[in-house]
Design an enzyme around this catalytic site. Structure first.
Site, PDB file in Angstrom:
ATOM      1  N   HIS A  76      42.334  34.014  30.912  1.00 18.40           N
ATOM      2  CA  HIS A  76      42.223  34.184  32.357  1.00 18.40           C
ATOM      3  C   HIS A  76      43.095  33.125  33.028  1.00 18.40           C
ATOM      4  CE1 HIS A  76      38.504  36.919  32.772  1.00 18.40           C
ATOM      5  NE2 HIS A  76      38.960  37.020  31.537  1.00 18.40           N
ATOM      6  N   ASP A 125      37.759  45.617  31.511  1.00 13.80           N
ATOM      7  CA  ASP A 125      37.563  44.246  31.982  1.00 13.80           C
ATOM      8  C   ASP A 125      38.164  44.042  33.366  1.00 13.80           C
ATOM      9  OD1 ASP A 125      36.702  41.607  31.745  1.00 13.80           O
ATOM     10  OD2 ASP A 125      38.590  40.936  30.888  1.00 13.80           O
ATOM     11  N   HIS A 157      42.880  36.182  24.688  1.00 18.26           N
ATOM     12  CA  HIS A 157      42.458  36.758  25.964  1.00 18.26           C
ATOM     13  C   HIS A 157      42.311  35.616  26.967  1.00 18.26           C
ATOM     14  CE1 HIS A 157      39.963  39.975  28.118  1.00 18.26           C
ATOM     15  NE2 HIS A 157      39.855  38.909  28.890  1.00 18.26           N
ATOM     16  N   CYS A 176      34.704  38.048  35.524  1.00 19.60           N
ATOM     17  CA  CYS A 176      33.503  38.236  34.719  1.00 19.60           C
ATOM     18  C   CYS A 176      32.308  38.213  35.643  1.00 19.60           C
ATOM     19  CB  CYS A 176      33.385  37.129  33.673  1.00 19.60           C
ATOM     20  SG  CYS A 176      31.872  37.267  32.690  1.00 19.60           S
ATOM     21  N   ASN A 204      42.441  38.231  34.859  1.00 22.75           N
ATOM     22  CA  ASN A 204      43.099  38.152  33.560  1.00 22.75           C
ATOM     23  C   ASN A 204      44.596  37.891  33.726  1.00 22.75           C
ATOM     24  OD1 ASN A 204      40.996  39.161  31.492  1.00 22.75           O
ATOM     25  ND2 ASN A 204      40.868  40.690  33.109  1.00 22.75           N
TER      26      ASN A 204
END
Length: 313
Positions: free
Chosen positions: A222, A27, A220, A253, A262
């Site tokens: 950001h 990611d 998760h 993303c 992140n």
């Protein structure tokens, strides 16, 4: 000179140990414009493991036209050898073809990536939420038959750039249905970073009411609005013990342009160690790895802790 470390002041409302699920190699790098050679990716993963990170999501078997940065997935895994195929080295698979490639590489854990909203499902997967669940069903079934561990991501859990607010009931429904397919773990994602602590608590309560145990949930976040660490600590207060993070704060993303990096693994480790929560991670080694990777990307690390401890700006 010994690296500065935070003063430790434990809190009784937090778990004694947290598992960091490192997403930097997948990611974190997927949205980078600078093409990172396979050898550098492999070394990145090896350095992360040497720093004490146990769970590392290594790559993704998506079609190269979707995410060109990860077109070398098989090469990266081959270079890592047996360590890259361990149970704690999941790879992302979008569909059955991705699973086929993952199985050919000998991996033991995979992740699927769903959406809580229709618009993002169409943009990210090219199909509706319902159609994506139908697509994931044989992936999970075949993976489990092959003895693999399966993680299910749900994105846009706290807000969507096209649809706005996302009802908690909608997130819970998609999450429950993914778990019913046979997934072993669930990661709830704040893809554009708009969540706040109260929202985190409410969603976790909703998931619990739907029978999804805290033990299988990861978070998760950001850091678009600077809330990732606060939201993580709120999740820990509510029994979550798995946190996704990306070394150096890398990530975003490719299908949601408002999504920034992140939660930085170093920032998370600094906070947790200061709270007396064990992670098994050596912060000095991790900062060195971030600085090393930042040099290869040609820009400073976004992590506040990396900048403070390495003297970069």
């Amino acid at each position: 000179m010994t690296m500065r470390l935070p003063m430790t002041v434990p809190r009784s409302d937090l778990p004694g140990r947290v598992t960091i699920y490192e997403v930097g190699p997948r990611d974190g790098l997927q949205n980078e414009q600078t093409v990172v050679p396979a050898a550098v990716k492999s070394e990145f993963i090896e350095r992360l493991a040497a720093a004490g990170l146990t769970w590392i999501e290594t790559t993704s078997f998506v079609h190269p036209t979707w995410v060109p940065q990860l077109a070398d997935a098989a090469e990266v895994l081959a270079s890592l050898g047996e360590s890259g195929r361990a149970h704690t080295r999941p790879v992302l698979v979008p569909n059955e073809r991705g699973l086929d490639r993952a199985l050919e590489s000998g991996v033991r854990s995979v992740a699927i990536f769903g959406s809580a909203t229709e618009t993002f499902a169409q943009r990210n997967l090219g199909r509706s939420v319902e159609e994506s669940l139908d697509m994931f069903a044989p992936v999970v079934r075949r993976a489990k038959e092959a003895g693999l561990w399966v993680r299910a991501y749900v994105s846009m859990c706290f807000g969507d750039p096209w649809e706005g607010e996302v009802p908690i009931s909608q997130v819970v429904d998609v999450s429950r249905r993914l778990m019913d397919l046979g997934a072993d773990a669930l990661s709830i994602g704040d893809t554009i970073g708009v969540g706040t602590a109260g929202h985190v608590a409410a969603l976790l309560e909703g998931l619990g009411d739907a029978g999804i145990a805290r033990e299988v949930i990861g978070v998760h976040f950001h850091d678009t609005y600077g809330q990732a660490l606060a939201n993580t600590l709120e999740a820990l207060r509510h029994g979550v013990t798995v946190v996704d993070a990306s070394t150096g704060g890398l990530g975003g993303c490719p299908y949601a342009k408002s999504a920034t990096g992140n939660l930085a693994t170093e920032d998370l480790v600094w906070a947790l160690h200061g709270l007396g929560v064990e992670t098994g991670v050596d912060l000095e080694s991790l900062v060195e790895t971030s600085t090393w990777m930042a040099a290869r990307l040609g820009r400073p690390s976004p992590s506040r802790v990396v900048r403070a401890l390495s003297g970069t700006d």
